[in-house]
Design a protein around this motif. Sequence first.
Motif, short mmCIF file in Angstrom:
data_model
loop_
_atom_site.label_atom_id
_atom_site.label_comp_id
_atom_site.label_asym_id
_atom_site.label_seq_id
_atom_site.Cartn_x
_atom_site.Cartn_y
_atom_site.Cartn_z
N THR A 1 0.84 -1.20 0.00
CA THR A 1 0.00 0.00 0.00
C THR A 1 0.88 1.24 0.00
O THR A 1 1.98 1.24 0.56
N THR B 1 -0.82 4.18 0.81
CA THR B 1 -1.81 5.08 1.40
C THR B 1 -1.94 4.82 2.90
O THR B 1 -1.97 3.67 3.33
N ILE C 1 -4.47 5.91 6.05
CA ILE C 1 -5.72 6.54 6.46
C ILE C 1 -5.67 6.82 7.96
O ILE C 1 -5.44 5.90 8.76
N GLU D 1 -17.40 8.55 5.93
CA GLU D 1 -16.15 8.21 6.59
C GLU D 1 -16.32 7.14 7.66
O GLU D 1 -15.44 6.96 8.52
N LYS E 1 -16.42 1.77 5.54
CA LYS E 1 -16.28 2.35 4.20
C LYS E 1 -14.81 2.68 3.91
O LYS E 1 -14.33 2.47 2.80
N LEU E 2 -14.11 3.19 4.89
CA LEU E 2 -12.69 3.47 4.71
C LEU E 2 -11.90 2.18 4.55
O LEU E 2 -10.90 2.14 3.83
N ARG F 1 -12.56 -0.34 2.94
CA ARG F 1 -12.65 -0.90 1.59
C ARG F 1 -11.35 -0.75 0.82
O ARG F 1 -11.05 -1.51 -0.08
N HIS F 2 -10.57 0.27 1.19
CA HIS F 2 -9.31 0.52 0.48
C HIS F 2 -8.22 -0.48 0.87
O HIS F 2 -7.22 -0.61 0.16
N ASN F 3 -8.41 -1.16 1.99
CA ASN F 3 -7.39 -2.09 2.50
C ASN F 3 -6.03 -1.42 2.63
O ASN F 3 -4.97 -2.04 2.44
N ALA F 4 -6.02 -0.13 2.89
CA ALA F 4 -4.79 0.63 3.07
C ALA F 4 -4.29 0.47 4.50
O ALA F 4 -4.94 -0.14 5.35
N GLU G 1 -14.44 -5.53 5.64
CA GLU G 1 -13.70 -5.31 4.40
C GLU G 1 -12.31 -5.95 4.41
O GLU G 1 -11.83 -6.41 3.38
N TYR G 2 -11.64 -5.94 5.56
CA TYR G 2 -10.35 -6.61 5.67
C TYR G 2 -10.58 -8.09 5.97
O TYR G 2 -11.60 -8.46 6.57
#
Length: 251
Positions: A129, A131, A133, A147, A151-152, A154-157, A178-179
């Motif tokens: 990654t 990114t 957050i 936020e 929902k955040l 989802r980026h798996n950052a 999501e993770y």
Amino acid sequence: MKVYFIGAGAGDPELLTIKGMKALEQAEVVIYAGSLVNPEVLEYAPQAEVYNSASMTLEEVLEKMEEAVADGKIVARVHTGDPSIYGAIQEQMDHLKKVEIEYEIIPGVSSFLAAAAAVEREFTLPDVTQTVIVTRMEGRTPVPEKEKLAKLARHNASMAIFLSVQMIEDVAAELAKEYSSSTPIAVIQKASWSDQKIVKGTLEDIAEKVKEAGINKTAMILVGDFLDTEYEKSKLYDKNFTHEFREAQSE
């Protein structure tokens, strides 16, 4: 005369910047976030009148600033970490601007950076990654709908979650939407302090481990594959990679 907003660092008094130290040394009035700032930082201002803002309202803090400046005194408003993250300084700056009091912001080392140092990991790994957050779980202070933690996620950052360890079960549940449940997660209490505590696990077991460790406040939650994964080496120092300051080496 002016007001200095100073980021005192994550906890270790030696993480105070040189500029912050110099501002404290000349300060005649210090207003500090007493519930979070290491009191050892105040040793840089032995001559100053000291006020703990933990027991003060915004109006009382602003009134004390105005009184001090009117008396020709330099004020140090000392926040934990870096004041631009959950420091509630915008409302203070806006007021000072309105009443025409000069101020300056001196950044500091945030606890999310000290936490990464504590677990000896880099947030931004090539091929994993790029990114980071920085966020928090909704509690008494709401967060915008867009936020919400899931929902955040989802980026798996790489993610640094402030002010949320007391809700660690909810945090883990939201992230797990999501993770992967096996995603590594670390909780660092009082990063860089002498009594720093680190708990590592996965989204599946971290809540139980944190409760067993008795951690319920003053902790940073780090989550993401950056904590434990294979990664590509950086191009920055790759001998086969050319950039502005270095030509690639021929085999």
